[in-house]
Design an enzyme around this catalytic site. Structure first.
Site, PDB file in Angstrom:
ATOM      1  N   LEU A  31       0.725  -1.152   0.109  1.00  0.00           N
ATOM      2  CA  LEU A  31      -0.314   0.376  -0.265  1.00  0.00           C
ATOM      3  C   LEU A  31       1.135   1.256   0.322  1.00  0.00           C
ATOM      4  O   LEU A  31       1.684   1.283   0.631  1.00  0.00           O
ATOM      5  CB  LEU A  31      -0.571   0.038   1.470  1.00  0.00           C
ATOM      6  CG  LEU A  31      -1.626   1.279   1.909  1.00  0.00           C
ATOM      7  CD1 LEU A  31      -2.841   1.264   0.842  1.00  0.00           C
ATOM      8  CD2 LEU A  31      -2.368   1.346   2.770  1.00  0.00           C
ATOM      9  N   HIS A  57       6.208   2.967  12.098  1.00  0.00           N
ATOM     10  CA  HIS A  57       6.813   4.020  11.129  1.00  0.00           C
ATOM     11  C   HIS A  57       5.359   5.079  11.764  1.00  0.00           C
ATOM     12  O   HIS A  57       5.135   5.432  11.122  1.00  0.00           O
ATOM     13  CB  HIS A  57       6.997   3.619   9.780  1.00  0.00           C
ATOM     14  CG  HIS A  57       7.786   4.613   9.704  1.00  0.00           C
ATOM     15  ND1 HIS A  57       7.556   6.021   9.662  1.00  0.00           N
ATOM     16  CD2 HIS A  57       9.061   4.861   9.292  1.00  0.00           C
ATOM     17  CE1 HIS A  57       8.706   6.500   8.769  1.00  0.00           C
ATOM     18  NE2 HIS A  57       9.532   5.847   9.035  1.00  0.00           N
TER      19      HIS A  57
END
Length: 342
Positions: free
Chosen positions: A125, A228
């Site tokens: 993605l 992240h």
């Protein structure tokens, strides 16, 4: 209007452009011509329906209907670990006690495993920065779930998604520095590039015995299971759909692995099929709906507003019908972008 559709052979340049923007830690699509070509060919073969492969890649793009530009990419791998072994660390709890010494220690360990072999995976993605507004990211992610709702026999009953783990602005991972570097003798960026070529080297070099996390530096312990910053929106979206962290992490950057049963994913569970009625315009409320055709190679998904007639018909505009390549009385799968059922 943004249209989510299967990738086509003519999309190579767009896929290459996206690969140049993914960055360190995005191992499934890196700026390597051979890798990008392999990814595209694998997806085209998977969508052809004539392949004998067991591990299929359904790769999709998000197209800007106004310009024809490709804004992003996302995919589903039908069955992981069948060609290359699939590895994660399982985060466990070990208890060490001694009554004589009055000691009770609860310690965290990590063990290399392949527990998710054969599961399906949401993968690859990435939305280009200039399109990160409105609901483009939600469409790019959730439209895959509409495809799974249409074609459940193509997927395992369980699906996972690996979240990118923490690394600093220089592309360095404290988790990798604490563990992986000692066994591979390369930096995180090099290891991340190597994994794109195959994972056999992991089994050859990684330790098979449990690793006690209290023996790691504090900086490495702190990022276990952490996501992240750039991937936090994707994690929150998946968690809103019913995915959850099950104490498995990536062996390189310690990013969390999220898991769900396909039938329990909100978009899959709450979506409904209706017969299409097409109008030049239609009166609607403010609800945004995921609208997906039920085709395979011709699958299309968009966001839009609709109205309903009873439990059988959905009213859409001519523009929406053209984007979805639908005719009157064709079947349309519908679900709210967030929240309530139709």
């Amino acid at each position: 209007m943004m249209i989510f559709r299967p990738i086509e052979s003519s999309d190579y340049d767009a896929l290459w452009h996206i690969a140049q923007h993914t960055g360190v830690g995005f191992s499934s699509l890196q700026p390597k011509p051979d890798m990008v070509r392999h990814k595209l060919d694998w997806a085209l073969e998977s969508f052809s329906g004539s392949t004998t492969l067991d591990d299929l890649l359904y790769l999709f793009v998000l197209e800007d209907a106004k310009t024809g530009n490709i804004a992003g990419v996302s995919g589903i791998e039908s069955a992981i670990g069948q060609t290359d072994p699939w590895y994660n660390f399982k985060v466990n709890t070990q208890v060490h006690t001694s009554r004589e010494l009055n000691v009770y220690n609860r310690l965290t360990t990590m063990t290399l495993c392949s527990d998710h072999t054969d599961y399906s995976e949401l993968c690859t993605l990435f939305l280009l920065p200039e399109y990160r507004y409105s609901n483009n990211g939600r469409l790019l992610s959730k439209a895959r779930m509409m495809f799974m709702a249409n074609h459940p026999s193509h997927f395992h009953e369980n699906v996972i998604a690996e979240m990118r783990g923490y690394c600093d602005d220089n592309g360095e991972s404290p988790f990798w520095e604490a563990i992986g570097r000692h066994f591979f003798n390369v930096d995180f960026v090099t290891a991340d590039q190597q994994i794109a070529k195959g994972k056999t080297f992991i089994a050859e070099l990684m330790p098979r015995h449990p690793i006690y996390t209290n023996m790691l530096p504090d900086s490495a312990q702190a990022v276990i299971g952490e996501t992240h910053n750039d991937t936090l929106p994707a994690r929150k979206l998946l968690e809103s759909e019913g995915f959850h962290y099950t104490h498995y992490i990536d062996i390189f950057d310690a990013g969390p692995l999220l898991e769900a049963r396909v039938k329990d994913i909100r978009t899959v569970r709450d979506s409904r099929e209706y017969k299409v009625q097409i109008h030049e315009s239609t009166t609607t409320d403010e609800t945004q709906w995921l609208l997906a055709s039920t085709g395979f190679r011709q699958f299309r998904c968009i966001l839009g507003q609709v109205s309903f007639e009873g439990f059988e018909f959905v009213n859409i505009t001519r523009e929406q019908a053209n984007a979805l390549q639908l005719q009157p009385n064709d079947t349309l799968r519908v679900v709210p972008l967030t929240g309530r059922r139709p």
